[in-house]
Scaffold this motif. Structure first.
Motif, PDB file in Angstrom:
ATOM      1  N   ALA A  40       0.804  -1.219   0.000  1.00  0.00           N
ATOM      2  CA  ALA A  40       0.000   0.000   0.000  1.00  0.00           C
ATOM      3  C   ALA A  40       0.841   1.275   0.000  1.00  0.00           C
ATOM      4  O   ALA A  40       0.292   2.365   0.004  1.00  0.00           O
ATOM      5  N   ARG A  41       2.156   1.146  -0.052  1.00  0.00           N
ATOM      6  CA  ARG A  41       3.023   2.322   0.054  1.00  0.00           C
ATOM      7  C   ARG A  41       2.878   3.292  -1.115  1.00  0.00           C
ATOM      8  O   ARG A  41       3.115   4.477  -0.953  1.00  0.00           O
ATOM      9  N   GLU A  42       2.514   2.809  -2.286  1.00  0.00           N
ATOM     10  CA  GLU A  42       2.416   3.672  -3.471  1.00  0.00           C
ATOM     11  C   GLU A  42       0.983   3.972  -3.888  1.00  0.00           C
ATOM     12  O   GLU A  42       0.750   4.541  -4.958  1.00  0.00           O
ATOM     13  N   LEU A  43       0.006   3.590  -3.076  1.00  0.00           N
ATOM     14  CA  LEU A  43      -1.402   3.781  -3.435  1.00  0.00           C
ATOM     15  C   LEU A  43      -1.868   5.207  -3.197  1.00  0.00           C
ATOM     16  O   LEU A  43      -1.431   5.870  -2.264  1.00  0.00           O
ATOM     17  N   THR A  44      -2.785   5.648  -4.057  1.00  0.00           N
ATOM     18  CA  THR A  44      -3.481   6.898  -3.773  1.00  0.00           C
ATOM     19  C   THR A  44      -4.527   6.616  -2.694  1.00  0.00           C
ATOM     20  O   THR A  44      -4.834   5.446  -2.393  1.00  0.00           O
ATOM     21  N   HIS A  45      -5.088   7.668  -2.164  1.00  0.00           N
ATOM     22  CA  HIS A  45      -6.123   7.517  -1.140  1.00  0.00           C
ATOM     23  C   HIS A  45      -7.309   6.716  -1.691  1.00  0.00           C
ATOM     24  O   HIS A  45      -7.793   5.790  -1.046  1.00  0.00           O
ATOM     25  N   ALA A  46      -7.749   7.072  -2.898  1.00  0.00           N
ATOM     26  CA  ALA A  46      -8.908   6.390  -3.504  1.00  0.00           C
ATOM     27  C   ALA A  46      -8.603   4.918  -3.788  1.00  0.00           C
ATOM     28  O   ALA A  46      -9.467   4.060  -3.587  1.00  0.00           O
ATOM     29  N   GLN A  47      -7.401   4.599  -4.242  1.00  0.00           N
ATOM     30  CA  GLN A  47      -7.035   3.204  -4.504  1.00  0.00           C
ATOM     31  C   GLN A  47      -7.073   2.389  -3.210  1.00  0.00           C
ATOM     32  O   GLN A  47      -7.568   1.255  -3.193  1.00  0.00           O
ATOM     33  N   ALA A  48      -6.571   2.965  -2.144  1.00  0.00           N
ATOM     34  CA  ALA A  48      -6.590   2.272  -0.851  1.00  0.00           C
ATOM     35  C   ALA A  48      -8.030   2.059  -0.387  1.00  0.00           C
ATOM     36  O   ALA A  48      -8.388   0.963   0.068  1.00  0.00           O
ATOM     37  N   GLN A  49      -8.860   3.083  -0.514  1.00  0.00           N
ATOM     38  CA  GLN A  49     -10.268   2.947  -0.122  1.00  0.00           C
ATOM     39  C   GLN A  49     -10.950   1.842  -0.933  1.00  0.00           C
ATOM     40  O   GLN A  49     -11.720   1.060  -0.375  1.00  0.00           O
ATOM     41  N   ASN A  50     -10.682   1.788  -2.223  1.00  0.00           N
ATOM     42  CA  ASN A  50     -11.291   0.755  -3.066  1.00  0.00           C
ATOM     43  C   ASN A  50     -10.853  -0.642  -2.654  1.00  0.00           C
ATOM     44  O   ASN A  50     -11.672  -1.560  -2.622  1.00  0.00           O
ATOM     45  N   LEU A  51      -9.573  -0.834  -2.348  1.00  0.00           N
ATOM     46  CA  LEU A  51      -9.113  -2.150  -1.879  1.00  0.00           C
ATOM     47  C   LEU A  51      -9.815  -2.547  -0.584  1.00  0.00           C
ATOM     48  O   LEU A  51     -10.181  -3.702  -0.398  1.00  0.00           O
ATOM     49  N   ILE A  52      -9.991  -1.583   0.299  1.00  0.00           N
ATOM     50  CA  ILE A  52     -10.666  -1.856   1.572  1.00  0.00           C
ATOM     51  C   ILE A  52     -12.128  -2.206   1.331  1.00  0.00           C
ATOM     52  O   ILE A  52     -12.646  -3.176   1.883  1.00  0.00           O
ATOM     53  N   ARG A  53     -12.805  -1.451   0.477  1.00  0.00           N
ATOM     54  CA  ARG A  53     -14.221  -1.726   0.170  1.00  0.00           C
ATOM     55  C   ARG A  53     -14.406  -3.092  -0.482  1.00  0.00           C
ATOM     56  O   ARG A  53     -15.392  -3.774  -0.250  1.00  0.00           O
ATOM     57  N   GLN A  54     -13.470  -3.484  -1.356  1.00  0.00           N
ATOM     58  CA  GLN A  54     -13.566  -4.752  -2.076  1.00  0.00           C
ATOM     59  C   GLN A  54     -13.208  -5.963  -1.218  1.00  0.00           C
ATOM     60  O   GLN A  54     -13.362  -7.095  -1.663  1.00  0.00           O
ATOM     61  N   SER A  55     -12.788  -5.741   0.005  1.00  0.00           N
ATOM     62  CA  SER A  55     -12.337  -6.851   0.849  1.00  0.00           C
ATOM     63  C   SER A  55     -13.483  -7.667   1.436  1.00  0.00           C
ATOM     64  O   SER A  55     -13.235  -8.711   2.046  1.00  0.00           O
ATOM     65  N   GLY A  56     -14.712  -7.218   1.275  1.00  0.00           N
ATOM     66  CA  GLY A  56     -15.844  -7.973   1.821  1.00  0.00           C
ATOM     67  C   GLY A  56     -15.894  -7.876   3.333  1.00  0.00           C
ATOM     68  O   GLY A  56     -15.802  -6.795   3.895  1.00  0.00           O
ATOM     69  N   ASN A  57     -16.017  -9.026   3.991  1.00  0.00           N
ATOM     70  CA  ASN A  57     -16.138  -9.061   5.449  1.00  0.00           C
ATOM     71  C   ASN A  57     -14.820  -9.363   6.151  1.00  0.00           C
ATOM     72  O   ASN A  57     -14.786  -9.467   7.372  1.00  0.00           O
ATOM     73  N   ASN A  58     -13.756  -9.574   5.395  1.00  0.00           N
ATOM     74  CA  ASN A  58     -12.451  -9.896   5.978  1.00  0.00           C
ATOM     75  C   ASN A  58     -11.403  -8.965   5.391  1.00  0.00           C
ATOM     76  O   ASN A  58     -11.276  -8.867   4.176  1.00  0.00           O
ATOM     77  N   LEU A  59     -10.680  -8.300   6.261  1.00  0.00           N
ATOM     78  CA  LEU A  59      -9.680  -7.330   5.840  1.00  0.00           C
ATOM     79  C   LEU A  59      -8.405  -7.564   6.621  1.00  0.00           C
ATOM     80  O   LEU A  59      -8.428  -7.680   7.845  1.00  0.00           O
ATOM     81  N   GLN A  60      -7.305  -7.656   5.897  1.00  0.00           N
ATOM     82  CA  GLN A  60      -6.002  -7.755   6.560  1.00  0.00           C
ATOM     83  C   GLN A  60      -5.216  -6.491   6.264  1.00  0.00           C
ATOM     84  O   GLN A  60      -5.018  -6.125   5.104  1.00  0.00           O
ATOM     85  N   LEU A  61      -4.797  -5.812   7.322  1.00  0.00           N
ATOM     86  CA  LEU A  61      -3.978  -4.621   7.193  1.00  0.00           C
ATOM     87  C   LEU A  61      -2.606  -4.900   7.801  1.00  0.00           C
ATOM     88  O   LEU A  61      -2.511  -5.506   8.872  1.00  0.00           O
ATOM     89  N   THR A  62      -1.575  -4.472   7.110  1.00  0.00           N
ATOM     90  CA  THR A  62      -0.233  -4.502   7.665  1.00  0.00           C
ATOM     91  C   THR A  62       0.091  -3.071   8.040  1.00  0.00           C
ATOM     92  O   THR A  62       0.013  -2.167   7.206  1.00  0.00           O
ATOM     93  N   VAL A  63       0.400  -2.866   9.312  1.00  0.00           N
ATOM     94  CA  VAL A  63       0.641  -1.511   9.808  1.00  0.00           C
ATOM     95  C   VAL A  63       1.992  -1.432  10.506  1.00  0.00           C
ATOM     96  O   VAL A  63       2.499  -2.420  11.039  1.00  0.00           O
ATOM     97  N   LEU A  64       2.551  -0.241  10.481  1.00  0.00           N
ATOM     98  CA  LEU A  64       3.722   0.088  11.288  1.00  0.00           C
ATOM     99  C   LEU A  64       3.209   0.876  12.467  1.00  0.00           C
ATOM    100  O   LEU A  64       2.572   1.924  12.298  1.00  0.00           O
ATOM    101  N   ARG A  65       3.460   0.370  13.653  1.00  0.00           N
ATOM    102  CA  ARG A  65       2.978   1.034  14.863  1.00  0.00           C
ATOM    103  C   ARG A  65       4.158   1.631  15.602  1.00  0.00           C
ATOM    104  O   ARG A  65       5.107   0.941  15.925  1.00  0.00           O
ATOM    105  N   ASN A  66       4.073   2.920  15.849  1.00  0.00           N
ATOM    106  CA  ASN A  66       5.094   3.622  16.606  1.00  0.00           C
ATOM    107  C   ASN A  66       4.507   3.932  17.968  1.00  0.00           C
ATOM    108  O   ASN A  66       3.597   4.737  18.081  1.00  0.00           O
ATOM    109  N   GLN A  67       4.998   3.271  18.985  1.00  0.00           N
ATOM    110  CA  GLN A  67       4.492   3.517  20.335  1.00  0.00           C
ATOM    111  C   GLN A  67       4.765   4.962  20.714  1.00  0.00           C
ATOM    112  O   GLN A  67       5.864   5.455  20.575  1.00  0.00           O
TER     113      GLN A  67
END
Length: 111
Positions: free
Chosen positions: A60-87
């Protein structure tokens, strides 16, 4: 920073995931979680300030905002996100500055 794979599930397609996404390549900003709604499928799993680097095993590093939203919408009821968490990210510190109870103001008096 820690990389985390977060699996989210919801009951039906019409139910919102409960997070607000900000940024994207078109904004020249990293995709990030801006807000998490209480009592949503992502509550307690995602945090404001998490950088989204993957959506359903897609980089997802090179996605536009709309592209990311579309991938999320198309995921149905299951979504996997890989995140970097900075405490203790900047957004966490800003959120901690918000008033927790009623804010009291003294009325201005004319003399």
């Amino acid at each position: 920073m820690a990389t985390m794979n977060i699996q989210l599930n919801k009951q039906n397609v019409g139910e919102p995931w409960g997070f607000r996404l900000q940024g994207g390549q078109d904004f020249r900003q990293q995709l990030m979680i801006k807000k998490v709604q209480a009592n949503s499928p992502c509550a307690g799993r995602l945090s404001p300030g998490d950088a989204v680097v993957g959506i359903n095993n897609y980089n997802a590093r090179e996605l536009t905002h709309a592209q990311a939203q579309n991938l999320i919408r198309q995921s149905g009821n299951n979504l996997q996100l890989t995140v970097l968490r900075n405490q203790g990210s900047g957004l966490d510190r800003i959120e901690s500055l918000k008033p927790k109870g009623p804010v009291k103001f003294s009325p201005w008096r004319q003399q």
